[in-house]
Design a protein around this motif. Structure first.
Motif, short mmCIF file in Angstrom:
data_model
loop_
_atom_site.label_atom_id
_atom_site.label_comp_id
_atom_site.label_asym_id
_atom_site.label_seq_id
_atom_site.Cartn_x
_atom_site.Cartn_y
_atom_site.Cartn_z
N ARG A 33 -2.58 3.79 6.55
CA ARG A 33 -3.27 2.87 5.28
C ARG A 33 -4.23 2.35 5.61
NH1 ARG A 33 -1.78 3.73 -0.62
NH2 ARG A 33 -3.09 5.77 -0.46
N THR A 34 -3.85 1.36 6.57
CA THR A 34 -4.33 0.50 7.00
C THR A 34 -4.71 0.57 9.17
OG1 THR A 34 -4.45 -1.24 5.16
CG2 THR A 34 -5.09 -2.47 7.32
N GLN A 65 1.45 -0.98 -0.15
CA GLN A 65 -0.63 -0.05 -0.31
C GLN A 65 0.80 1.41 -0.13
OE1 GLN A 65 -2.67 0.09 3.34
NE2 GLN A 65 -4.05 -1.55 2.28
N SER A 86 -5.27 -6.41 -0.01
CA SER A 86 -5.76 -4.65 1.23
C SER A 86 -5.98 -3.96 -0.14
CB SER A 86 -4.14 -5.07 1.55
OG SER A 86 -2.59 -4.71 0.87
N LEU A 87 -4.85 -3.95 -1.33
CA LEU A 87 -5.00 -3.83 -2.94
C LEU A 87 -6.31 -3.64 -3.00
CD1 LEU A 87 -1.49 -4.47 -4.26
CD2 LEU A 87 -1.91 -2.73 -2.77
N ARG A 133 -8.02 -0.40 -1.66
CA ARG A 133 -7.92 0.49 -1.91
C ARG A 133 -7.98 0.80 -3.08
NH1 ARG A 133 -6.63 3.92 2.01
NH2 ARG A 133 -5.19 5.42 0.35
#
Length: 356
Positions: free
Chosen positions: A321-322, A119, A204-205, A208
């Motif tokens: 971001r997470t 990320q 996770s991508l 986003r």
């Protein structure tokens, strides 16, 4: 910022030790902890850390640092809970935990950042900017995964067998029982472990680029474990579809991961190298209207950018971001994947995944 490390295995030695060594203007490692005294001593020697522990509770009680990096393998839920309860900021490598209950038990006001280094990859950040406002039709992922030994042959890792892992393995088995049910077969457990151990990077991508999958339609697995895994489903709002194909190929020449994002105006493709190769660029290929094709790459290291983001998180409160909620989304998706596989193949399913 004074930090402590928990876990002194492959990712610590190959990635974090070199990065922390070259960013000493930002980080001072005060203590390290590992079940193996040999590994703890080796990493402490390389980083100049005075504190060397084999028990997490003892290290947290001794203190002398501001934040903790949780880098051990497996589920991190209980370790993260202890560190947050003790008042420390935490950077935790993925996955946060194997169960939703572990994540729910974390203090809601704890300072937690979950490490999904992709990320923070410059190519991913650029892709996000290029995708702003476009309608994504599909996301297609392929991962070709050689053995860990092959990927780390260059790293000259310290090896040790002086840690008793009996209790750790029992605890992991109990967590898998809680996630999937005590009767879940090995094929289902393998699928779940691979999803949370590796495929979670791609989840996770997706979070986003599009948001977490709305529906899991199909899951297949074949070959000797960890084998090959295929997952497909629907993106949020029925706007498009995704497909992930993950293959463990022990003797494959080199790790390769490609993420192709097709949208109404063209295609973006990300080609990731082995995560253990410091400063190896991810290649972003942009195909625009008129068949214009552009390649973009940058050697800024994603793991290093993530460390800088953690420093900013602790010192200035910059949002990671997470955090816990994003990591929990990935755990839920992994359980939905396991549940779909169990239904398709008539496998027994219990625990948290049965509730989804």
């Amino acid at each position: 910022m004074k930090i402590a490390l928990i876990g002194c295995g492959a990712v610590t030695q190959a990635v974090y030790v070199p990065l922390l060594s070259r960013r000493r203007e930002l980080f001072e490692v005060s203590a390290v902890c590992d079940l193996s005294p040999t590994l703890a001593g080796a990493v402490a020697d390389r980083l100049g850390a005075a504190g060397r522990f084999t028990d997490v509770g003892e290290m947290l009680a001794a203190g002398g640092f501001d934040a903790v990096l949780v880098l051990a393998s497996g589920s991190h839920g209980e370790t993260v809970r202890q560190a947050l309860d003790a008042g420390y900021a935490v950077l935790c490598e993925k996955p946060l935990s194997l169960t939703r209950a572990e994540a729910a038990a974390l203090p809601p006001d704890g300072r937690l950042m979950v490490g999904y280094m992709k990320q923070y990859d410059p190519a991913v950040l650029r892709a996000e900017a290029l995708l702003d406002g476009v309608r994504i039709r599909s996301v297609e992922v392929t991962v070709l995964h050689p053995s860990g030994e092959a990927q780390l042959a260059f790293a000259n890792l310290v090896q040790a067998r002086d840690a008793d892992l009996t209790q750790v393995r029992k605890a992991e088995a109990a967590l898998l029982d809680a996630a999937l049910g005590a009767d879940a077969p090995e094929s289902l457990r393998n699928l779940y472990n691979v999803t949370l151990g590796s495929i979670c990077h791609d989840l996770s991508l997706l979070r986003r680029f599009t948001g977490s999958p709305e529906r899991i339609d199909h899951v297949a697995a074949w070959g000797e474990a960890p084998g090959s895994i295929e997952i497909s489903g629907t993106l949020p709002g029925d706007s498009g579809r995704f497909a992930i194909r993950w293959h463990y190929l022990e003797d494959y020449p080199a790790y390769r991961e490609t993420v192709a994002i097709h949208h109404d105006q063209g295609t973006l493709e990300l080609a990731f190298p082995s995560p253990y190769l410091m400063n190896a660029p991810t290649v972003l290929t942009v195909v625009a209207p008129g068949e214009a094709r552009t390649e973009w790459r940058e050697v800024t290291e994603a793991f290093e950018t993530q460390l800088l983001a953690f420093h900013a998180f602790v010192t200035t409160g910059e949002t990671p971001r997470t955090g816990r909620d994003g990591a929990l989304e990935d755990i839920v998706t992994a359980q939905r994947i396991a549940a779909r596989y169990a239904v398709q193949h008539g496998l027994p399913l219990g625990g948290e995944a049965r509730e989804l």
